[in-house]
Design an enzyme around this catalytic site. Sequence first.
Site, PDB file in Angstrom:
ATOM      1  N   ASN A  42       0.849  -1.194   0.000  1.00  0.00           N
ATOM      2  CA  ASN A  42       0.000   0.000   0.000  1.00  0.00           C
ATOM      3  C   ASN A  42       0.884   1.243   0.000  1.00  0.00           C
ATOM      4  O   ASN A  42       1.956   1.272   0.615  1.00  0.00           O
ATOM      5  CB  ASN A  42      -1.003  -0.006   1.165  1.00  0.00           C
ATOM      6  N   ILE A  43       0.419   2.245  -0.709  1.00  0.00           N
ATOM      7  CA  ILE A  43       1.158   3.497  -0.866  1.00  0.00           C
ATOM      8  C   ILE A  43       0.197   4.637  -0.541  1.00  0.00           C
ATOM      9  O   ILE A  43      -0.726   4.909  -1.317  1.00  0.00           O
ATOM     10  CB  ILE A  43       1.704   3.639  -2.301  1.00  0.00           C
ATOM     11  N   GLU A  44       0.396   5.233   0.624  1.00  0.00           N
ATOM     12  CA  GLU A  44      -0.542   6.266   1.080  1.00  0.00           C
ATOM     13  C   GLU A  44      -0.148   7.645   0.557  1.00  0.00           C
ATOM     14  O   GLU A  44       0.919   7.822  -0.054  1.00  0.00           O
ATOM     15  CB  GLU A  44      -0.628   6.231   2.606  1.00  0.00           C
ATOM     16  N   CYS A  53      -3.967   0.617  -2.651  1.00  0.00           N
ATOM     17  CA  CYS A  53      -3.859  -0.600  -1.846  1.00  0.00           C
ATOM     18  C   CYS A  53      -2.776  -1.533  -2.396  1.00  0.00           C
ATOM     19  O   CYS A  53      -2.416  -1.467  -3.581  1.00  0.00           O
ATOM     20  CB  CYS A  53      -5.180  -1.353  -1.853  1.00  0.00           C
ATOM     21  N   GLU A  55      -2.938  -4.721  -3.035  1.00  0.00           N
ATOM     22  CA  GLU A  55      -3.417  -5.635  -4.073  1.00  0.00           C
ATOM     23  C   GLU A  55      -3.424  -4.958  -5.439  1.00  0.00           C
ATOM     24  O   GLU A  55      -3.000  -5.528  -6.454  1.00  0.00           O
ATOM     25  CB  GLU A  55      -4.844  -6.114  -3.752  1.00  0.00           C
ATOM     26  N   CYS A  91     -10.231  -4.918   0.128  1.00  0.00           N
ATOM     27  CA  CYS A  91     -11.341  -3.955   0.115  1.00  0.00           C
ATOM     28  C   CYS A  91     -12.181  -4.139  -1.151  1.00  0.00           C
ATOM     29  O   CYS A  91     -11.780  -4.837  -2.094  1.00  0.00           O
ATOM     30  CB  CYS A  91     -10.805  -2.527   0.208  1.00  0.00           C
ATOM     31  N   CYS A  94     -10.565  -3.256  -4.582  1.00  0.00           N
ATOM     32  CA  CYS A  94      -9.554  -4.246  -4.981  1.00  0.00           C
ATOM     33  C   CYS A  94     -10.213  -5.516  -5.494  1.00  0.00           C
ATOM     34  O   CYS A  94      -9.746  -6.132  -6.460  1.00  0.00           O
ATOM     35  CB  CYS A  94      -8.613  -4.561  -3.816  1.00  0.00           C
TER      36      CYS A  94
HETATM   37  N1  THU Z   1      -5.298  -1.365   2.412  1.00  0.00           N
HETATM   38  C1  THU Z   1      -4.746  -2.223   1.485  1.00  0.00           C
HETATM   39  O1  THU Z   1      -3.580  -2.071   1.100  1.00  0.00           O
HETATM   40  N2  THU Z   1      -5.528  -3.232   0.990  1.00  0.00           N
HETATM   41  C2  THU Z   1      -6.824  -3.437   1.323  1.00  0.00           C
HETATM   42  O2  THU Z   1      -7.481  -4.269   0.727  1.00  0.00           O
HETATM   43  C3  THU Z   1      -7.418  -2.668   2.413  1.00  0.00           C
HETATM   44  C4  THU Z   1      -6.642  -1.493   2.895  1.00  0.00           C
HETATM   45  C5  THU Z   1      -4.489  -0.259   2.904  1.00  0.00           C
HETATM   46  C6  THU Z   1      -4.939   1.092   2.435  1.00  0.00           C
HETATM   47  C7  THU Z   1      -4.413   1.989   3.516  1.00  0.00           C
HETATM   48  O3  THU Z   1      -3.083   2.363   3.192  1.00  0.00           O
HETATM   49  C8  THU Z   1      -4.391   1.125   4.758  1.00  0.00           C
HETATM   50  O4  THU Z   1      -4.528  -0.215   4.307  1.00  0.00           O
HETATM   51  C9  THU Z   1      -5.502   1.445   5.741  1.00  0.00           C
HETATM   52  O5  THU Z   1      -6.729   1.437   5.118  1.00  0.00           O
END
Ligand code: THU
Length: 137
Positions: A42-44, A53, A55, A91, A94
């Site tokens: 994940n890259i915020e 996300c 995935e 999520c 994804c």
């Molecule tokens: N996140 C994912 O990488 N995959 C998911 O399917 C659910 C959420 C990440 C997004 C965000 O950076 C962190 O988890 C919190 O939501």
Amino acid sequence: MTDRELIHEAYEARKMSYCPYSEFAVGAAILAKSGKVYRGCNIENAGYNPTNCAERTAIFKAVSEGDTEFVKIAIIGGNINTPIDSYAYPCGPCRQVMREFCDPDSFRIIVAVSEDKYEEYFLKELLPKSFGPEYLQ
Ligand code: THU
């Protein structure tokens, strides 16, 4: 590529997570039918909405490299300050991105706590009665 090996790839991918806001680090690894494995984290973003996300990072890396058919994906996630003790399910967006490229009846989603403790589902189980590319043909 065994399930254990793919979970290990997801575990390694998680180390690259950029998650300063949620502190929730996720790693994913997807096995393409070609045999190649693509890792994603994940890259915020300070703007929150542009966050990607793990995935989708893995899938977009694969598609951008020409791999569009997949066998299975492993996902591992949790807070960076505590040991992973629960499953990080993909999520909704994804799941829908998986639906674009993966067969709901055969593509497997592995959610892991460790290489020894994991659950697995077919995409159709996590995204029932779904809308996909064939509706637009
Ligand atoms: N996140 C994912 O990488 N995959 C998911 O399917 C659910 C959420 C990440 C997004 C965000 O950076 C962190 O988890 C919190 O939501």
